[in-house]
Design an enzyme around this catalytic site. Structure first.
Site, PDB file in Angstrom:
ATOM      1  NE  ARG A  19      -2.380  -1.529   3.365  1.00  0.00           N
ATOM      2  CZ  ARG A  19      -2.811  -1.307   4.601  1.00  0.00           C
ATOM      3  NH1 ARG A  19      -3.885  -0.593   4.806  1.00  0.00           N
ATOM      4  NH2 ARG A  19      -2.154  -1.784   5.641  1.00  0.00           N
ATOM      5  CG  HIS A 698     -21.646   9.781   4.290  1.00  0.00           C
ATOM      6  ND1 HIS A 698     -23.013   9.650   4.352  1.00  0.00           N
ATOM      7  CD2 HIS A 698     -21.145   8.531   4.178  1.00  0.00           C
ATOM      8  CE1 HIS A 698     -23.330   8.364   4.260  1.00  0.00           C
ATOM      9  NE2 HIS A 698     -22.214   7.663   4.154  1.00  0.00           N
TER      10      HIS A 698
END
Ligand code: GLN
Ligand code: ZN
Length: 764
Positions: A19, A698
């Site tokens: 990653r 959100h």
């Protein structure tokens, strides 16, 4: 450049096998490194990925499959489609990340699922007043960069029809395709530029939108676009790439267009076999190595498939390929040293898939006529023979159980259940609740990590989790919520948590797949029959319930969502796997109920996301998905209230399926889509209870009590108060405690105010 025995990779993952891209980006955003460092690290990543493919002998390797955040966003940048609110930012990188992530002055562009995968793309915002123009620097630079390593790449672009269809317009006209005439000239200029890069330049236009049901006009525009693009320069070799389903209608339109090749997915769109006669001499990029799943390719059946294809397409025109970009699978099995050896031999991640392609090309083009079976074929077959004989994938107890399920749904009609539940649960009007998770603090993450790494004992871990549950329950009591949750501190992810506990699943150490931007998920792998060796949530829920007289909701992930969030075995039907998961969840509900839990939420957050792309396949999916949910909750008694939660806001065409799920209460995301959704529910006459999220979790923004009261009043225009629940629109795990404290306090106050108003009215 490529003659015979070629192989093709649609695209390669970019996040890095450790990653690296994620870490680089996050350091950059935290201002720990500068952009020069990002440029340096990403150059190394691209180099590594190109060389992997080159070393595996892949003929068609992509450039411009790399992205710092997302390829749709890159395409918007390429076309200079910059929304008004970002136009004051002049630094290119700053602008790019501002569009992706927002700034204090400008909200980010919306993000949504890429077809039916778990990858999310940035939704470009377009308007007629935009000054569309070409910026080809990234594309050209990456091409030249690959050439330094002796690789002449094909250049990946998102095609104009897919780009427009997935964008949204922010001016008055919602029709994005109307802008085709504005952006097509940019594509033409781009092609003209690229024609100078080499004597032959290969360009892949990703047009996955054409695997959906398109109207006549879109198909016509698709045809006209490629007619124009195909004639720009004779040095160009255009490939139109489709994936995820069949592209029957679109391929027909390309019949007499002089493009080099068409990419078809034969695994997810077997219907494509029927249109091979329409290729009319074009190359066929034959999608035969699964880009969306992690199982080893069965060479024998793939060779049969290739031979079937060969009945209609000349052998030299067939180019074996991945079905789609390998973005959707993890990098490599190389570092998975803790995986069960046998199961590992059944798997194939991105790098292993490169080997598979070159093996298949060898078998198909070169060694197919040799007398003796080549050893690669034998080795491959051996894996499948041992797999078939392996006791690991098949559990006779599970099979036996599935065969003789008697009770497939719960007892009683909704009305019967509702009467009893109202009496037993004794909840006030407009009951308040949350969706399950509370903030996942650094402390919680550390606790889980330390336990996983054996730094702390089971007892210490349990103590830590209990402490977080205590805090969570106490807070909910303090603010006066009606139905409480334990807060999910023990769960890393709603799917992974159950995948870790169910038999038939394994988890990888490093099987990361990009979800969006710098975010990755590590989907569990379902390799065998699924069962529940022991209760999974009882201890935490029972503990939480012991701390209060109010009702604590049991919290489970539903079978369809567990299935959709995992890599699923491909030797039996998905519906059969889902049924097995449903039985495991059914046992859990049975035990929760026996432990005195009165309300149980079974999240089906990803039900909508698993919908097929073609309408003709929807009914079949809905049918088994609904059946699995009903089977999962069939152990619930009349008295037990079953909730479900869904994140999608697009219920227009699935409301009937949701109704059939027969949950007593559904909580849904509506805060961003306004009351449109509710209109659907009320127009269709949905008779069960609903908790339309009254604020958007959100966003860090805290809505005031007045605002929330107004929201509740609006809801009562559409739905009777007797059916209405008051809750946020999703779990709170990504939020900070400060925000949650305020938001939920305001939410409960708003509900209390409206409730007392209603009670006064009733008294009058
Ligand atoms: N119960 C889960 C949570 O609150 C639901 C998550 C989701 O809807 N994605 O986190
Ligand atoms: Zn949700």
């Amino acid at each position: 450049m490529y003659t015979g025995a070629a192989t093709y990779v649609v695209g390669f993952p970019r996040i890095g096998e450790q990653r690296e891209l994620k870490k680089a980006l996050e350091h950059y955003w935290d201002q720990k490194i500068g952009f020069a460092e990002i440029a340096d690290r990403t150059r190394k990543l691209r180099r590594r990925h190109w060389l992997y493919q080159k070393e595996a002998g892949i003929s068609f390797i992509s450039s411009n499959d790399f992205s710092l955040y997302d390829n749709m966003l890159d395409t918007a940048m390429m076309l200079n489609a910059i929304p008004e609110r970002f136009r004051t930012i002049h630094n290119e990188q700053e602008l790019y990340f501002a569009m992706a992530r927002g700034t204090s002055n400008a909200v980010a562009l919306e993000m949504t699922k890429w077809f039916n995968t778990n990858y999310h793309y940035i939704v470009p915002e377009l308007s007629d007043t935009m000054d569309f123009s070409l910026n080809a620097d990234k594309i050209i630079n990456e091409y030249l960069e690959a050439k330094e390593y002796g690789i002449r790449t094909k250049i990946n672009l998102i095609g104009p029809i897919t780009f427009l269809s997935l964008s949204k317009r922010v001016d008055r006209n919602p029709d994005t395709l109307e802008l085709l005439q504005r952006i097509l000239p940019c594509y033409v200029s781009l092609l003209k530029k690229m024609a100078f890069l080499d004597d032959e330049v290969y360009i892949q236009f990703d047009e996955p939108i054409v695997v959906k049901d398109l109207d006549k006009r879109t198909l016509e525009l698709f045809y006209l676009s490629y007619k124009e693009l195909a004639n720009v320069d004779s040095r160009l070799r255009l490939i139109v790439m489709t994936y995820f389903d069949h592209a029957v209608e679109a391929v027909k339109t390309l019949f007499d267009i002089p493009i080099y090749g068409i990419g078809l997915d034969f695994l997810y769109g077997p219907e494509n076999l029927k249109i091979l006669n329409c290729l009319n001499g074009k190359k066929l990029i034959a999608g035969i190595v699964d880009g969306r799943n992690i199982w080893r390719n069965d060479y024998r059946s793939t060779l049969t498939l290739l031979k079937n294809i060969e009945k209609h397409v000349k052998r030299e025109d067939i180019i074996p390929s991945t079905t789609c970009s390998l973005l959707h699978v993890p990098y490599s099995l190389e570092h998975e040293n803790q995986l069960d050896k046998e199961i590992k031999s059944w798997l194939s991640f991105a790098r292993e898939k490169l080997e598979e392609l070159s093996d298949l090309a060898k078998l198909f083009f070169i060694e197919r006529d040799s007398e003796n079976h080549p050893s690669i074929l034998k080795d491959n077959q051996r894996i499948f023979i041992t797999k078939q004989q392996s006791p690991k994938a098949i559990n006779p107890l599970v099979r036996g159980r599935v065969c003789c399920i008697e009770k497939k749904e719960r007892v009683g009609s909704f009305n019967d259940r509702n009467d009893i539940q109202r009496r037993i649960l004794n909840l006030p009007l407009l009951p308040t609740t949350t969706i399950g998770s509370f903030p996942q603090t650094n402390e919680i993450r550390k606790l889980r990590r330390d336990f996983k790494n054996n730094i702390i004992s089971q007892a210490e871990y349990d103590k830590g989790i209990k402490k977080h549950i205590d805090t969570c329950i106490q807070f909910q009591l303090d603010i006066g919520l009606d139905v409480l949750v334990h807060g999910e501190p023990e769960r890393n992810d709603m799917v992974e948590y159950f995948g870790e506990q169910l038999l038939g699943f394994i988890l990888t150490k490093n099987g990361w797949v990009q979800s969006y931007g710098s975010r990755c998920v590590k989907p569990p792998i379902i390799y065998g029959d699924v069962s529940r060796p022991k209760p999974m949530t009882i201890h935490t829920i029972r503990y939480a319930q012991s701390k209060t007289n109010k009702i604590v909701k049991g919290m489970l992930t539903g079978p369809v969502t567990i299935l959709n969030g995992s890599f699923c075995r491909n030797d039996i039907e998905r519906s059969a796997v889902c049924e097995q998961i449903a039985l495991a969840i059914r046992d859990e509900i049975h035990d929760l109920q026996n432990a005195g839990i009165k309300i149980i939420q079974v999240d089906e957050a990803a039900l909508k996301e698993g919908y097929p792309l073609r309408k003709e396949k929807v009914a079949y999916y809905e049918n088994w998905a609904v059946k699995s949910f009903k089977l999962a909750v069939s152990s619930a008694a009349l008295e037990t209230q079953i909730h479900t939660h869904m994140c999608s806001s697009d219920f227009n065409d699935s409301i009937h399926a949701i109704e059939k799920m027969d949950a007593d209460v559904i909580t849904i995301e509506t805060s961003r889509s306004g009351n449109k959704l509710l209109a659907v529910f009320s127009a269709q006459g949905y008779d069960k209870e609903i908790g339309p999220g009254i604020y958007d979790i959100h966003s860090p923004r805290v809505s005031s009590t007045e605002e929330l009261e107004e929201k509740i009043r609006q809801l009562m225009w559409v739905l009777p108060p007797s059916k209405l629940w008051i809750n946020p629109d999703c779990g709170l795990k990504t939020r900070k405690w400060d925000e949650v404290r305020q938001s939920l306090t305001n939410m409960t106050m708003a509900a209390h105010h409206i409730r007392s108003g209603l009670q006064m009215l009733m008294l009058v």
